[in-house]
Design a protein around this motif. Sequence first.
Motif, PDB file in Angstrom:
ATOM      1  N   ALA A 145       0.884  -1.178  -0.103  1.00 55.53           N
ATOM      2  CA  ALA A 145      -0.082  -0.156  -0.051  1.00 55.53           C
ATOM      3  C   ALA A 145       0.906   1.051  -0.078  1.00 55.53           C
ATOM      4  CB  ALA A 145      -1.003   0.131   1.270  1.00 55.53           C
ATOM      5  N   GLY A 146       1.961   1.228   0.716  1.00 53.29           N
ATOM      6  CA  GLY A 146       2.960   2.366   0.640  1.00 53.29           C
ATOM      7  C   GLY A 146       3.496   2.621  -0.736  1.00 53.29           C
ATOM      8  N   ALA A 147       4.039   1.549  -1.124  1.00 53.12           N
ATOM      9  CA  ALA A 147       4.356   1.582  -2.448  1.00 53.12           C
ATOM     10  C   ALA A 147       3.414   2.292  -3.522  1.00 53.12           C
ATOM     11  CB  ALA A 147       5.291   0.137  -2.786  1.00 53.12           C
ATOM     12  N   ILE A 148       2.507   1.700  -3.474  1.00 51.56           N
ATOM     13  CA  ILE A 148       1.405   2.206  -4.583  1.00 51.56           C
ATOM     14  C   ILE A 148       1.106   3.581  -4.178  1.00 51.56           C
ATOM     15  CG2 ILE A 148      -0.914   1.891  -5.413  1.00 51.56           C
ATOM     16  CD1 ILE A 148      -0.766  -1.215  -4.733  1.00 51.56           C
ATOM     17  N   LYS A 149       0.957   4.113  -2.955  1.00 56.87           N
ATOM     18  CA  LYS A 149       0.902   5.515  -2.841  1.00 56.87           C
ATOM     19  C   LYS A 149       1.997   6.276  -3.301  1.00 56.87           C
ATOM     20  CE  LYS A 149       2.162   7.107   0.851  1.00 56.87           C
ATOM     21  NZ  LYS A 149       2.327   7.804   2.225  1.00 56.87           N
ATOM     22  N   THR A 150       3.222   5.990  -3.159  1.00 53.78           N
ATOM     23  CA  THR A 150       4.284   6.830  -3.619  1.00 53.78           C
ATOM     24  C   THR A 150       4.173   6.646  -5.294  1.00 53.78           C
ATOM     25  OG1 THR A 150       5.583   6.020  -1.627  1.00 53.78           O
ATOM     26  CG2 THR A 150       6.881   6.857  -3.472  1.00 53.78           C
ATOM     27  N   ASP A 151       4.106   5.440  -5.631  1.00 56.29           N
ATOM     28  CA  ASP A 151       4.025   5.359  -7.144  1.00 56.29           C
ATOM     29  C   ASP A 151       2.936   6.258  -7.872  1.00 56.29           C
ATOM     30  OD1 ASP A 151       4.352   3.552  -9.687  1.00 56.29           O
ATOM     31  OD2 ASP A 151       2.117   4.000  -9.530  1.00 56.29           O
ATOM     32  N   PHE A 152       1.764   6.347  -6.804  1.00 58.92           N
ATOM     33  CA  PHE A 152       0.668   7.105  -7.543  1.00 58.92           C
ATOM     34  C   PHE A 152       1.324   8.719  -7.778  1.00 58.92           C
ATOM     35  CE2 PHE A 152      -2.763  10.210  -7.274  1.00 58.92           C
ATOM     36  CZ  PHE A 152      -3.817   9.403  -8.132  1.00 58.92           C
ATOM     37  N   ILE A 153       2.062   9.225  -6.950  1.00 63.99           N
ATOM     38  CA  ILE A 153       2.521  10.461  -6.926  1.00 63.99           C
ATOM     39  C   ILE A 153       3.392  10.684  -8.197  1.00 63.99           C
ATOM     40  CG2 ILE A 153       3.903  12.242  -5.837  1.00 63.99           C
ATOM     41  CD1 ILE A 153       2.839  11.108  -3.106  1.00 63.99           C
ATOM     42  N   LEU A 154       4.428   9.505  -8.308  1.00 61.11           N
ATOM     43  CA  LEU A 154       5.492   9.620  -9.241  1.00 61.11           C
ATOM     44  C   LEU A 154       4.682   9.361 -10.748  1.00 61.11           C
ATOM     45  CD1 LEU A 154       8.387   7.641  -7.565  1.00 61.11           C
ATOM     46  CD2 LEU A 154       8.243  10.059  -8.009  1.00 61.11           C
ATOM     47  N   SER A 155       3.712   8.363 -10.811  1.00 58.97           N
ATOM     48  CA  SER A 155       3.198   8.157 -11.950  1.00 58.97           C
ATOM     49  C   SER A 155       2.342   9.317 -12.372  1.00 58.97           C
ATOM     50  CB  SER A 155       1.975   7.088 -11.778  1.00 58.97           C
ATOM     51  OG  SER A 155       2.840   5.790 -11.583  1.00 58.97           O
ATOM     52  N   ALA A 156       1.886  10.193 -11.453  1.00 56.72           N
ATOM     53  CA  ALA A 156       1.072  11.543 -11.855  1.00 56.72           C
ATOM     54  C   ALA A 156       1.991  12.343 -12.547  1.00 56.72           C
ATOM     55  CB  ALA A 156       0.410  12.198 -10.814  1.00 56.72           C
ATOM     56  N   GLU A 157       3.197  12.467 -12.097  1.00 57.46           N
ATOM     57  CA  GLU A 157       4.294  13.355 -12.616  1.00 57.46           C
ATOM     58  C   GLU A 157       4.547  13.014 -14.188  1.00 57.46           C
ATOM     59  OE1 GLU A 157       6.709  16.691 -12.505  1.00 57.46           O
ATOM     60  OE2 GLU A 157       4.952  16.396 -11.517  1.00 57.46           O
ATOM     61  N   ILE A 158       4.716  11.475 -14.318  1.00 55.88           N
ATOM     62  CA  ILE A 158       5.045  10.941 -15.398  1.00 55.88           C
ATOM     63  C   ILE A 158       4.068  11.279 -16.578  1.00 55.88           C
ATOM     64  CG2 ILE A 158       5.476   8.784 -16.543  1.00 55.88           C
ATOM     65  CD1 ILE A 158       6.742   7.667 -14.049  1.00 55.88           C
ATOM     66  N   MET A 159       2.721  11.166 -16.049  1.00 54.78           N
ATOM     67  CA  MET A 159       1.752  11.299 -17.034  1.00 54.78           C
ATOM     68  C   MET A 159       1.483  12.645 -17.282  1.00 54.78           C
ATOM     69  SD  MET A 159       0.588   8.215 -17.682  1.00 54.78           S
ATOM     70  CE  MET A 159      -1.121   8.296 -18.175  1.00 54.78           C
ATOM     71  N   ALA A 160       1.688  13.595 -16.456  1.00 56.39           N
ATOM     72  CA  ALA A 160       1.596  15.056 -16.721  1.00 56.39           C
ATOM     73  C   ALA A 160       2.838  15.549 -17.600  1.00 56.39           C
ATOM     74  CB  ALA A 160       1.678  15.791 -15.510  1.00 56.39           C
ATOM     75  N   ILE A 161       3.893  14.877 -17.301  1.00 57.62           N
ATOM     76  CA  ILE A 161       5.103  15.421 -18.286  1.00 57.62           C
ATOM     77  C   ILE A 161       4.784  14.871 -19.620  1.00 57.62           C
ATOM     78  CG2 ILE A 161       7.790  14.922 -18.854  1.00 57.62           C
ATOM     79  CD1 ILE A 161       7.806  14.818 -15.766  1.00 57.62           C
ATOM     80  N   ALA A 162       4.289  13.736 -19.753  1.00 59.38           N
ATOM     81  CA  ALA A 162       4.029  13.094 -21.139  1.00 59.38           C
ATOM     82  C   ALA A 162       2.787  13.757 -21.997  1.00 59.38           C
ATOM     83  CB  ALA A 162       3.560  11.647 -21.084  1.00 59.38           C
ATOM     84  N   LEU A 163       1.793  14.165 -21.084  1.00 66.61           N
ATOM     85  CA  LEU A 163       0.569  15.022 -21.599  1.00 66.61           C
ATOM     86  C   LEU A 163       1.128  16.354 -22.059  1.00 66.61           C
ATOM     87  CD1 LEU A 163      -2.267  15.241 -22.141  1.00 66.61           C
ATOM     88  CD2 LEU A 163      -2.538  16.279 -19.826  1.00 66.61           C
TER      89      LEU A 163
END
Length: 330
Positions: A145-163
């Motif tokens: 759960a902790g890893a997925i929470k951290t991943d959510f933040i980094l994934s949001a940045e990845i998707m925003a940069i890609a967009l």
Amino acid sequence: MSIGLLGLLDDVAGLAKVAAASLDDVTGMAMKAGAKATGAVIDDAAVTPRYVQGFTADRELPIVFKIAKGSIRNKLLFLLPAALALGYLLPWAITPLLMFGGAYLCYEGAEKIYHLLAPNPAHEHEAHLDSVAVAATTLEDQKVAGAIKTDFILSAEIMAIALAELPNENLVAQAIILVLVAFGMTLAVYGTVALLVKADDFGLSLATNRSGIARTFGRGLVKGMPIVMSTLSVVGTAAMIWVGGGIIVHGLEAFGLPQPGNIIHHWSEAAAQILPGVSGVLSWIVQSAGYGVAGLVIGAALIPITGYGIAPAWRLLKSRWSRNGTEGVH
């Protein structure tokens, strides 16, 4: 009949060529968009292995797989629709959100350096920050759960940069490219993580082999993996600060404040003239260093702001929210 059939086949072949070219363009755009998110990706790969530490070898890959599933779910079910809606309805908000994510990367990177240089004050600073409670029944569930929470933040940045790299694409093309980025980045990150966490086990198995070469290589792998992990952590921290600083500098340019970017560009051009033979590489190094300095300054400034401003305000908001919820129950 035969002429008509040949004409139909010719049309089908033409359509296939167009489709192949379009797919090639989309793939190229996905790779270009994903490349811009390198810093967040490296940090994701550097952070995740710590979540499997302390578990038996037979649980390492299942844990990585659980985190990878949570990561792709984050990207496809939550972040992808949000990114498409944002790009379609509020395209002006992409740059501020990118800058917010860049500031987060700077803060995380600077905090890691702060923790390394001053471990005791850093622990005191962390004590002021609330952790997010997870509803988990086992230690493994908590780690995932902790890893997925951290991943959510980094994934949001990845998707925003890609967009941000797809301003001229239509909604369907953006969706396809972001899906490719989501799967590609998840595979790259967690495939690498799986290799990293099992490399020492592989080395240990080779070290017990009778073959002298295999045994030597296995021992070297076992001894070398801690160094690899430490190096990856350093690279991930540097990448966070560099990418975060670059995002904020470019964001300031979009808001009419080009001075920091102009200074860094001037430095990179001046460096390129020193050694013309390697001007491109030298210019990139100086430019990246400039973004890194900017990111480090921003991150260092955010440490006290977060510890003594944002965190107390968040605790106050949470206490009022829980108090209101309790009163509503009664």
